[in-house]
Write an enzyme that holds these catalytic residues in place. Structure first.
Site, PDB file in Angstrom:
ATOM      1  N   LYS A 132      -6.969   6.817 -19.571  1.00  0.00           N
ATOM      2  CA  LYS A 132      -7.373   7.499 -20.442  1.00  0.00           C
ATOM      3  C   LYS A 132      -6.191   6.675 -21.651  1.00  0.00           C
ATOM      4  CE  LYS A 132     -11.418   8.203 -18.640  1.00  0.00           C
ATOM      5  NZ  LYS A 132     -11.582   8.973 -17.994  1.00  0.00           N
TER       6      LYS A 132
ATOM      7  N   ARG B 185       0.399  -0.870   0.162  1.00  0.00           N
ATOM      8  CA  ARG B 185      -0.136   0.364  -0.095  1.00  0.00           C
ATOM      9  C   ARG B 185       0.530   0.876   0.075  1.00  0.00           C
ATOM     10  NH1 ARG B 185      -1.629   0.823   4.382  1.00  0.00           N
ATOM     11  NH2 ARG B 185      -1.957  -0.238   5.700  1.00  0.00           N
TER      12      ARG B 185
ATOM     13  N   TYR C  25     -14.919  16.997 -15.792  1.00  0.00           N
ATOM     14  CA  TYR C  25     -14.929  15.489 -15.845  1.00  0.00           C
ATOM     15  C   TYR C  25     -16.416  15.660 -14.890  1.00  0.00           C
ATOM     16  CZ  TYR C  25     -14.700  10.515 -14.938  1.00  0.00           C
ATOM     17  OH  TYR C  25     -15.134   8.823 -15.293  1.00  0.00           O
TER      18      TYR C  25
ATOM     19  N   ASP D 282      -5.849  18.664 -14.483  1.00  0.00           N
ATOM     20  CA  ASP D 282      -6.042  17.494 -14.529  1.00  0.00           C
ATOM     21  C   ASP D 282      -5.776  17.393 -16.616  1.00  0.00           C
ATOM     22  OD1 ASP D 282      -7.043  15.053 -15.587  1.00  0.00           O
ATOM     23  OD2 ASP D 282      -8.334  15.179 -14.631  1.00  0.00           O
TER      24      ASP D 282
HETATM   25  C1  LIG Z   1     -11.761   9.482 -16.528  1.00  0.00           C
HETATM   26  C2  LIG Z   1     -11.737  10.807 -15.833  1.00  0.00           C
HETATM   27  C3  LIG Z   1     -11.163  11.273 -14.807  1.00  0.00           C
HETATM   28  C4  LIG Z   1     -11.619   9.845 -13.592  1.00  0.00           C
HETATM   29  O1  LIG Z   1     -10.773   8.752 -13.674  1.00  0.00           O
HETATM   30  P1  LIG Z   1     -11.141   7.445 -13.573  1.00  0.00           P
HETATM   31  O2  LIG Z   1      -9.740   6.631 -13.851  1.00  0.00           O
HETATM   32  O3  LIG Z   1     -12.205   6.747 -14.438  1.00  0.00           O
HETATM   33  O4  LIG Z   1     -11.340   7.320 -12.155  1.00  0.00           O
HETATM   34  C5  LIG Z   1     -10.616  12.367 -14.714  1.00  0.00           C
HETATM   35  N1  LIG Z   1     -10.660  13.204 -15.016  1.00  0.00           N
HETATM   36  C6  LIG Z   1     -10.318  13.522 -16.182  1.00  0.00           C
HETATM   37  C7  LIG Z   1     -10.541  14.691 -17.530  1.00  0.00           C
HETATM   38  C8  LIG Z   1     -11.049  12.111 -17.225  1.00  0.00           C
HETATM   39  O5  LIG Z   1     -11.034  11.987 -18.019  1.00  0.00           O
END
Ligand SMILES: *Cc1c(COP(=O)(O)O)cnc(C)c1O
Length: 380
Positions: A195, A46, A98, A170
């Site tokens: 992604k 962890r 998001y 982000d």
């Molecule tokens: C998908 C996404 C998230 C969240 O990510 P997960 O892996 O689905 O928890 C956060 N920010 C953006 C811009 C995203 O496209």
């Protein structure tokens, strides 16, 4: 090292025991101490694990940051970053972020006494006006999701630094291949590695890249304390995905530009959102701060949405983005259904909005699929 070389080599070295080129998967919960009071680099998975460390080094190197931390999901990374704050603090966040981040902020984190202002971060004065004495963080997505709004990172970090406000970007949509927010003064970079960084629609994961020793210590403390860490295998998969990040991003962006231009001329398409189009309001800033415009194209459609979605064959009707497979989604009922209707409409996420994640297929096949589903008349 340049970017392509870093994508292949950063964070990794051949296994000292066997010489394996691919970092072995350290599927273990715990590690033998060398001696009394002498833990090794990793003592409990962890807290730390060699696969997470390797991936963290790789992403930090690509972003040009201090250290990288690897989480079980993008949302686990978002949750961890927001815990840098405490009750009484105020956050300014872009408004069409998001959907899951919007839900976390507005419905969960507000319960703990943290306030949010959701705002389109397109004007310096608007941002200045929103700053309060207790503003401690500015949260940015650029291009934003799903409308691909562009935020001028240099402007935001300049304003933020005057008030000692922490900036978080982000960077899921751009990836460090197209945008390195730290170069513009951003303090923390965050990813849903689900992604583009992983890129194959087979992992849920997240990452945070820091810029200072102090932030690294704080994020490691939170990750370990909250247990938001990723598994060794998922970390291994994302590290594998990153090897091909530049070639994938080039293809995503090249095909997206062609598809944006195609949609722009289609009689059933009312509006196209892609920062590569010169008509896009954020185009000039995108051109200045990015090396490419990414793989997501959104548009507003005239006529029946469900019928259009049903007629597509290559584009899968699914949430998410950034993989080899092209995906289509209806933001209002899918990715952004977690936003309340008022906030959704205010952010421009209307019922006629479609979001495409352009995959790695031949672009002629993708355009053919869209052409078949759109038809040529206004009603399809
Ligand atoms: C998908 C996404 C998230 C969240 O990510 P997960 O892996 O689905 O928890 C956060 N920010 C953006 C811009 C995203 O496209």
């Amino acid at each position: 090292m340049r970017f392509n070389t870093k994508s292949v080599h950063s964070g990794r070295k051949p296994d000292p025991v066997t010489g394996a080129i691919s970092t072995p998967i350290y599927q273990t919960s715990t590690f033998l101490f060398e001696d009394f009071d002498k833990p090794r680099e990793c003592d409990y998975s962890r807290t730390n694990n060699p696969n997470r460390l390797a991936l963290g080094r790789a992403i930090a190197d690509l972003e040009g940051g201090h250290q990288g931390f690897i989480f079980a999901s993008g949302m686990a990374a978002v949750t961890t970053a927001i815990h840098l704050l405490k009750a009484g603090d105020h956050v300014i966040s872009c408004d069409d972020l998001y959907g899951g981040s919007h839900r976390l902020f507005s419905e969960i984190i507000t319960k703990f006494g943290i306030e949010f202002t959701f705002l389109r971060l397109d004007e310096e004065q608007k941002l200045r006006d929103a700053i309060k004495p207790n503003t401690k963080m500015i949260w940015i997505e650029t291009p934003s999701n799903p409308l691909l709004n562009i935020t001028d990172l240099e402007m935001v970090s300049r304003v933020a630094s005057e008030h000692e406000i922490l900036t978080v970007c982000d960077n899921t949509f751009s990836t460090p291949y197209f945008l390195r927010p730290i170069e513009y003064g951003i303090d923390l970079v965050l990813h849903s590695t689900t992604k583009y960084l992983n890129g194959h629609c087979d992992v849920i994961g997240g990452a945070i890249v820091t810029t200072t020793e102090k932030l690294s210590e704080e994020i490691q403390f939170l990750l370990n304390g909250m247990g938001t860490n990723a598994s060794p295998f998922d970390s291994w998969l994302v590290l594998r995905g990153i090897k091909t990040l530049p070639v994938r991003m080039d293809r995503h962006a090249e095909s997206s530009m062609k598809i944006a231009r195609y949609l722009d001329e289609h009689p059933r398409v009312k509006e196209v959102f892609y920062p590569g189009l010169t008509s896009h309001p954020g185009h000039e800033i995108a051109k200045k701060q990015m090396d490419g415009y990414g793989g997501v194209v959104s548009f507003r459609i005239e006529g029946e949405v469900p019928e259009f979605l049903r007629k597509l064959e290559i584009f899968y009707l699914a949430e998410s983005l950034g993989g080899a497979d092209s995906l289509v989604e209806h933001a209002a009922t899918m990715s952004h259904a977690s936003m309340n209707e008022e906030a959704r409409i205010k952010a421009g996420i209307t019922d006629d909005l479609i979001r495409l994640s352009i995959g790695l297929e031949d672009v002629e096949d993708l355009i053919g699929d869209l052409e078949k589903a759109l038809g040529r008349s206004k009603t399809g």
